[in-house]
Design a protein around this motif. Structure first.
Motif, short mmCIF file in Angstrom:
data_model
loop_
_atom_site.label_atom_id
_atom_site.label_comp_id
_atom_site.label_asym_id
_atom_site.label_seq_id
_atom_site.Cartn_x
_atom_site.Cartn_y
_atom_site.Cartn_z
N LEU A 1 95.05 0.42 25.26
CA LEU A 1 93.90 -0.21 25.92
C LEU A 1 94.32 -0.78 27.27
N ASN A 2 95.45 -1.47 27.31
CA ASN A 2 95.93 -2.04 28.57
C ASN A 2 96.22 -0.97 29.61
N ASP B 1 89.01 2.14 40.25
CA ASP B 1 87.88 1.38 40.79
C ASP B 1 88.24 0.71 42.11
N ALA C 1 91.90 2.49 34.99
CA ALA C 1 90.51 2.41 35.45
C ALA C 1 90.37 1.37 36.57
N ALA C 2 91.08 0.25 36.47
CA ALA C 2 91.01 -0.77 37.51
C ALA C 2 91.57 -0.24 38.83
N LYS D 1 83.16 -4.57 32.72
CA LYS D 1 84.41 -3.98 32.21
C LYS D 1 85.33 -5.05 31.63
N ALA D 2 85.35 -6.22 32.23
CA ALA D 2 86.17 -7.32 31.69
C ALA D 2 85.65 -7.75 30.32
N ASN E 1 94.92 2.11 29.77
CA ASN E 1 93.65 2.70 30.21
C ASN E 1 92.88 1.75 31.11
N THR E 2 92.92 0.45 30.79
CA THR E 2 92.23 -0.54 31.62
C THR E 2 92.87 -0.63 33.00
N SER F 1 87.08 -5.22 23.17
CA SER F 1 88.01 -4.27 22.55
C SER F 1 89.25 -4.96 22.00
N TYR G 1 86.58 -5.05 27.87
CA TYR G 1 88.01 -5.15 27.55
C TYR G 1 88.23 -6.27 26.53
N SER G 2 87.64 -7.43 26.78
CA SER G 2 87.78 -8.56 25.85
C SER G 2 87.25 -8.20 24.47
#
Length: 171
Positions: A36-37, A47, A43-44, A78-79, A39-40, A85, A82-83
């Motif tokens: 997850l981290n 972006d 994506a960040a 998205k934040a 991928n995040t 998830s 993320y939280s």
């Protein structure tokens, strides 16, 4: 009452199996969080690059400000996602570990009950008070475990409700 070598070996095997289950559950959770981290972060970065390109391509300051403003809302969403998830992963892990603890405690209860029953049958006359005290202590431990389990479930439910409320507000 003595424990024979087979009982000792079985108890050791059960302990090792339990520890392996806990370790595998924890590692699977850590793996999901790491993915997850990653991928995040990816994506960040994408972006950010996209946002910089749109701001740099603006023809005037007003258009640049509009481009920046347009990026803010998706970032908040998205934040929150993320939280959510992270919470879902940790909640699932907590549930899995709680099931393991419940199973282990159930096995422990059965084992203790069997030992107390054997001890009761072979106890000398006049030891009824000691046996009753042991049974009372076991009942108190069972009650305490039940109370802790109930409180943990209530805490998890409250956390889930809070996450749902935050998610609802951000939409």
């Amino acid at each position: 009452m003595s424990i024979n070598p087979e009982q000792f070996a079985a108890a050791n095997k059960a302990t090792v199996d339990s520890l392996l289950s806990v370790a595998n559950t924890a590692l699977a959770s850590a793996e999901r969080i790491a993915a997850l981290n990653l991928n995040t972060a990816r994506a960040a970065l994408e972006d950010t690059v996209s946002g910089v390109k749109s701001v740099m391509g603006a023809k005037d300051p007003k258009e640049a400000l509009a481009a920046q403003t347009a990026l803010a809302q998706p970032a908040v969403e998205k934040a929150v996602a993320y939280s959510r998830s992270v919470y879902e992963i940790t909640a699932q892990t907590q549930q899995d570990l709680a099931k393991m603890v419940e199973a282990q405690f159930g096995d422990f209860q059965k084992s203790i009950a069997g030992m107390v029953e054997k001890a009761t049958k072979s106890a000398p006359a006049g030891s009824e008070g000691a046996v009753a005290a042991i049974q009372s202590a076991i009942a108190a431990a069972n009650s305490a475990f039940g109370n802790m389990n109930t409180m943990a479930k209530q805490f998890a439910d409250a956390a889930q409700a809070n996450i749902a409320a935050v998610t609802k507000k951000s939409k």
